[in-house]
Design a protein around this motif. Structure first.
Motif, PDB file in Angstrom:
ATOM      1  N   MET A 146       0.932  -1.343  -0.139  1.00 32.08           N
ATOM      2  CA  MET A 146      -0.122  -0.101   0.038  1.00 32.08           C
ATOM      3  C   MET A 146       0.900   1.123  -0.287  1.00 32.08           C
ATOM      4  N   PHE A 159      -4.936  -2.629  16.523  1.00 28.21           N
ATOM      5  CA  PHE A 159      -5.747  -2.270  15.516  1.00 28.21           C
ATOM      6  C   PHE A 159      -4.938  -2.245  14.110  1.00 28.21           C
ATOM      7  N   PRO A 193      -6.815  -1.486  10.054  1.00 29.60           N
ATOM      8  CA  PRO A 193      -7.892  -1.456   9.468  1.00 29.60           C
ATOM      9  C   PRO A 193      -8.176  -2.676   8.219  1.00 29.60           C
ATOM     10  N   ILE A 194      -6.747  -3.231   8.084  1.00 29.99           N
ATOM     11  CA  ILE A 194      -6.971  -4.401   7.130  1.00 29.99           C
ATOM     12  C   ILE A 194      -7.088  -5.760   7.689  1.00 29.99           C
ATOM     13  N   PRO A 235       5.200  -0.824  14.167  1.00 28.74           N
ATOM     14  CA  PRO A 235       6.286  -1.131  13.250  1.00 28.74           C
ATOM     15  C   PRO A 235       5.949  -0.565  11.960  1.00 28.74           C
ATOM     16  N   HIS A 236       6.905   0.178  11.448  1.00 29.23           N
ATOM     17  CA  HIS A 236       6.839   0.598  10.094  1.00 29.23           C
ATOM     18  C   HIS A 236       5.443   1.213   9.443  1.00 29.23           C
ATOM     19  N   CYS A 237       4.839   2.054  10.508  1.00 25.55           N
ATOM     20  CA  CYS A 237       3.707   2.690  10.274  1.00 25.55           C
ATOM     21  C   CYS A 237       4.057   4.173   9.373  1.00 25.55           C
ATOM     22  N   ALA A 297       5.413   3.580   1.444  1.00 25.01           N
ATOM     23  CA  ALA A 297       5.887   2.375   1.714  1.00 25.01           C
ATOM     24  C   ALA A 297       5.497   1.435   0.556  1.00 25.01           C
ATOM     25  N   LEU A 355       0.721   8.551  10.923  1.00 17.27           N
ATOM     26  CA  LEU A 355       0.100   7.914  12.168  1.00 17.27           C
ATOM     27  C   LEU A 355       1.044   8.342  13.316  1.00 17.27           C
ATOM     28  N   PRO A 375       6.677 -10.176   7.622  1.00 14.31           N
ATOM     29  CA  PRO A 375       7.462  -9.420   8.566  1.00 14.31           C
ATOM     30  C   PRO A 375       6.232  -8.842   9.667  1.00 14.31           C
ATOM     31  N   PRO A 376       4.845  -8.854   9.420  1.00 16.41           N
ATOM     32  CA  PRO A 376       3.978  -8.476  10.463  1.00 16.41           C
ATOM     33  C   PRO A 376       3.713  -9.585  11.304  1.00 16.41           C
ATOM     34  N   ASN A 394     -11.553   2.549  14.787  1.00 17.32           N
ATOM     35  CA  ASN A 394     -10.273   3.049  14.088  1.00 17.32           C
ATOM     36  C   ASN A 394      -9.970   4.391  14.864  1.00 17.32           C
ATOM     37  N   ARG A 421       5.368  -2.868  -0.560  1.00 18.50           N
ATOM     38  CA  ARG A 421       5.373  -4.066  -0.185  1.00 18.50           C
ATOM     39  C   ARG A 421       6.278  -4.949  -1.568  1.00 18.50           C
ATOM     40  N   TYR A 478      -0.399  -0.473  16.606  1.00 15.02           N
ATOM     41  CA  TYR A 478      -1.169   0.012  15.354  1.00 15.02           C
ATOM     42  C   TYR A 478      -0.190  -0.455  14.209  1.00 15.02           C
ATOM     43  N   GLY A 479      -1.247  -0.975  13.164  1.00 17.50           N
ATOM     44  CA  GLY A 479      -0.482  -0.891  11.775  1.00 17.50           C
ATOM     45  C   GLY A 479       0.417  -2.195  11.681  1.00 17.50           C
ATOM     46  N   GLN A 494      -7.266   6.218  14.589  1.00 17.31           N
ATOM     47  CA  GLN A 494      -6.429   6.942  13.585  1.00 17.31           C
ATOM     48  C   GLN A 494      -5.321   7.094  14.469  1.00 17.31           C
TER      49      GLN A 494
END
Ligand SMILES: C[S@@+](CC[C@H](N)C(=O)[O-])C[C@H]1O[C@@H](n2cnc3c(N)ncnc32)[C@H](O)[C@@H]1O
Length: 277
Positions: free
Chosen positions: A1, A142, A144-145, A181-183, A11, A187, A118-119, A165, A13, A108-109, A167
């Protein structure tokens, strides 16, 4: 995304599931990029797929168990635990805890733990840290995906999944470790905005993209739109103590490169209020 047009980094992927940080190009098309809504627009959230699939769930639990074992026996994890137990970081953690015995963790994220490694590595680290350190309290997650199956697995691992959410606008009313991580820069900026006061910032521990790296990139690629979405990241830098994560080996580079622990220590409200945005 892709990150918001206003964020510092875009970022992407890659095929092997790693996020790479790509600096924005001049004149980049902005209209398809998602934005992070303001605090007033926080919304109730449910996963798009309401049904959980028991076979997918048990496969994903297995994958997570394998991932946690891998991290637990790694020199990456041992190095990170040693880092957390250095006098400098222990001092910062004690300051955040104050008279409390626990700090909650907000993640988050995290990304899709079903689709990418990685996640999974990032979540494994968070869960292992909670198991290791008695001062880490409940974990809330949290993104959103997240799918219904992923939410179920997160719950099986002892985390609760938020139904709103936020935010990134959670206020640290109690000591809180934000594991992000990596947001996207926006955010982190939202989080700083929500906690823009001496007491609140002093109760925050942030694991996320290195603020020092944001600052270096911004001074290198002068661009007012980028500065706008990372303005609080830049403004808090003089009051930030940052400790880089050592990825140790290639296995952990994708999940943890350019990541740091951040602690914030403004002393006077006037130091924050004098900053104009
Ligand atoms: C660059 S990706 C990083 C994913 C993962 N941590 C990784 O390193 O592979 C940023 C993540 O932030 C999530 N995100 C976007 N808006 C968010 C929000 N308001 N709250 C929490 N997460 C959000 C996205 O869905 C995405 O999964």
């Amino acid at each position: 995304m892709a990150a918001s047009a206003k964020t510092l980094t875009v970022a992407n992927r890659s095929l092997n599931g790693d996020w790479t940080v790509v600096l924005p190009r001049r004149g980049r098309h902005k209209k398809h990029l998602p934005t992070i809504r303001s605090q007033e627009q926080q919304q109730p959230w449910v996963p798009t797929d309401v049904e959980t699939d028991p076979i997918r769930t048990s496969k994903l639990i297995q994958k997570m168990q394998i991932c946690m074992k891998k991290i637990e026996s790694s020199s990456f994890y041992r190095t990170l635990l040693d880092q957390i137990q250095t006098p400098e970081i222990l001092h910062c953690l004690h300051r955040v805890l104050g008279s409390e015995s626990k700090m909650q963790m907000v993640i988050y994220g995290i990304g899709s733990i079903e689709s990418y490694e990685p996640p999974r590595l990032q979540l494994s680290l968070a869960v292992l840290m909670k198991r290791k350190f008695s001062w880490i309290g409940d974990i809330e997650v949290f993104d959103p995906i997240l799918s219904a199956t992923e939410s179920r697995v997160l719950e099986a691992l002892g985390c609760s999944v938020l139904s709103v959410n936020e935010q990134g606008h959670r206020r640290a009313i109690k000591p809180t470790m934000f594991f992000m991580p990596h947001c996207e820069a926006e955010l982190y900026d939202n989080l700083l905005h929500a906690n823009w006061g001496v007491e609140l910032l002093n109760r925050v521990v942030l694991f996320g993209n290195s603020f020092k790296t944001y600052e270096q990139h911004i001074s290198e690629f002068k661009n007012s739109a980028i500065v706008g979405s990372a303005k609080r990241i830049l403004s808090i830098r003089p009051f930030t103590r940052e400790f880089r994560i050592n990825t140790v080996s290639d296995d952990y580079f994708g999940a943890f490169h350019d990541s740091s622990w951040h602690f914030f220590g403004p002393v006077l409200e006037t130091e924050l209020r004098s900053i104009k945005f």
